[in-house]
Write a protein that holds these residues in place. Structure first.
Motif, short mmCIF file in Angstrom:
data_model
loop_
_atom_site.label_atom_id
_atom_site.label_comp_id
_atom_site.label_asym_id
_atom_site.label_seq_id
_atom_site.Cartn_x
_atom_site.Cartn_y
_atom_site.Cartn_z
N VAL A 107 72.58 49.34 47.07
CA VAL A 107 72.90 48.86 48.42
C VAL A 107 73.87 49.85 49.03
CG1 VAL A 107 74.04 47.05 49.77
CG2 VAL A 107 72.51 46.43 47.89
N VAL A 108 73.55 50.31 50.23
CA VAL A 108 74.41 51.24 50.95
C VAL A 108 75.10 50.47 52.07
CG1 VAL A 108 74.48 53.34 52.36
CG2 VAL A 108 72.87 53.17 50.44
N GLY A 109 76.43 50.50 52.06
CA GLY A 109 77.21 49.81 53.07
C GLY A 109 77.98 50.78 53.95
N SER A 110 78.26 50.34 55.15
CA SER A 110 79.01 51.13 56.12
C SER A 110 80.36 50.48 56.38
CB SER A 110 78.22 51.21 57.43
OG SER A 110 79.00 51.76 58.46
N ARG A 111 81.37 51.30 56.54
CA ARG A 111 82.72 50.78 56.80
C ARG A 111 82.90 50.26 58.22
NH1 ARG A 111 86.60 51.30 53.10
NH2 ARG A 111 86.00 52.39 51.20
N ARG A 120 81.60 42.23 53.01
CA ARG A 120 80.39 41.41 52.82
C ARG A 120 79.24 42.24 52.25
NH1 ARG A 120 79.05 36.85 52.24
NH2 ARG A 120 77.46 36.67 53.83
N ALA A 121 79.15 43.49 52.63
CA ALA A 121 78.11 44.36 52.08
C ALA A 121 78.31 44.54 50.58
CB ALA A 121 78.11 45.72 52.79
N ARG A 122 79.56 44.67 50.15
CA ARG A 122 79.86 44.77 48.71
C ARG A 122 79.47 43.47 48.00
NH1 ARG A 122 83.29 49.22 47.33
NH2 ARG A 122 83.55 48.31 45.29
N GLU A 123 79.75 42.33 48.63
CA GLU A 123 79.37 41.03 48.05
C GLU A 123 77.84 40.92 47.96
OE1 GLU A 123 81.08 37.80 50.30
OE2 GLU A 123 83.08 38.72 50.21
N PHE A 124 77.14 41.35 48.99
CA PHE A 124 75.68 41.34 49.01
C PHE A 124 75.16 42.10 47.78
CE2 PHE A 124 71.57 43.11 50.40
CZ PHE A 124 70.96 42.03 51.03
N GLU A 131 73.84 48.33 42.48
CA GLU A 131 74.89 49.33 42.61
C GLU A 131 75.27 49.39 44.09
OE1 GLU A 131 75.08 54.21 42.34
OE2 GLU A 131 73.52 53.15 41.23
N PHE A 132 76.55 49.64 44.37
CA PHE A 132 76.99 49.72 45.76
C PHE A 132 77.44 51.14 46.06
CE2 PHE A 132 80.15 49.47 49.17
CZ PHE A 132 79.40 48.82 50.14
N VAL A 133 77.00 51.67 47.21
CA VAL A 133 77.40 53.00 47.65
C VAL A 133 78.09 52.87 49.00
CG1 VAL A 133 76.57 55.26 48.42
CG2 VAL A 133 75.59 54.19 46.38
N ASP A 134 79.28 53.41 49.09
CA ASP A 134 80.07 53.46 50.32
C ASP A 134 79.61 54.68 51.11
OD1 ASP A 134 82.00 53.85 52.29
OD2 ASP A 134 83.70 53.69 50.92
N ALA A 135 78.93 54.46 52.22
CA ALA A 135 78.43 55.56 53.04
C ALA A 135 79.48 56.06 54.03
CB ALA A 135 77.17 55.13 53.79
N GLY A 136 80.65 55.41 54.05
CA GLY A 136 81.68 55.79 55.01
C GLY A 136 81.47 55.06 56.33
N ALA A 137 82.04 55.61 57.38
CA ALA A 137 81.94 55.01 58.72
C ALA A 137 80.69 55.56 59.40
CB ALA A 137 83.19 55.30 59.53
N VAL A 138 79.55 54.90 59.13
CA VAL A 138 78.26 55.37 59.65
C VAL A 138 77.60 54.36 60.59
CG1 VAL A 138 77.81 56.94 57.71
CG2 VAL A 138 77.02 54.56 57.59
#
Length: 163
Positions: A107-111, A120-124, A131-138
């Motif tokens: 799962v790729v989440g945006s800040r 919530r993206a991390r919870e998802f 696995e969770f990937v922080d894509a930054g402020a996208v």
């Protein structure tokens, strides 16, 4: 050979959207229920994904964005099929029942996504067992937030295709 199925979001992916660019660069990638108008019918989307998976017994990697992530999660909760992995990008914060996925997922989440907070993206991802990937402020990772080409996504997909 592993095939790639593209599960779009609610709104059509325009010509500069990273999913459209991937599809153009890889003619073997298959769109699942690509529409030219907004598509919020989750049940119809899940049925279309099930039909696309049933059409070929080869393993598939699903690439989903926004509402496409909900489509994949809803499909996996009620169906089985030849899914090897899934790349789920910027899911929206829409209340649906989530269960752990029976396949590897990222799962790729945006800040700064306007459709789901980073927490919530991390919870998802955690609920799905992904696995969770922080894509930054996208933003919402679309053309409106400045994304045509998306090299990070290409690298993540390559990891999933490599197994």
């Amino acid at each position: 050979m592993t095939r790639v199925l593209l599960v779009p979001g609610r709104s059509p992916a325009g010509p500069a959207h990273w999913m459209t660019l991937w599809a153009e660069a890889h003619p073997d990638y298959v769109w699942v229920r690509r529409r030219t108008t907004p598509d919020t019918d989750l049940e119809a989307r899940v049925l279309a994904l099930d039909a696309a998976l049933a059409a070929d017994p080869s393993p598939a990697v699903l690439v989903a964005t926004s509402m496409g992530c909900l489509t994949v999660a809803s499909w996996a909760a009620a169906h089985t099929g030849p899914v090897a992995a899934a790349l789920l990008t910027v899911p929206p914060d829409v209340p649906i029942t989530l269960t752990p996925l029976p396949f590897r997922a990222i799962v790729v989440g945006s800040r700064d996504d306007e459709h789901m907070t980073f927490a919530r993206a991390r919870e998802f991802a955690a609920v799905l067992g992904a696995e969770f990937v922080d894509a930054g402020a996208v933003g919402h990772l679309n053309t409106a937030s400045g994304h045509g080409p998306w090299p990070l996504g290409e690298r993540l997909l390559a990891q999933l295709l490599a197994g």
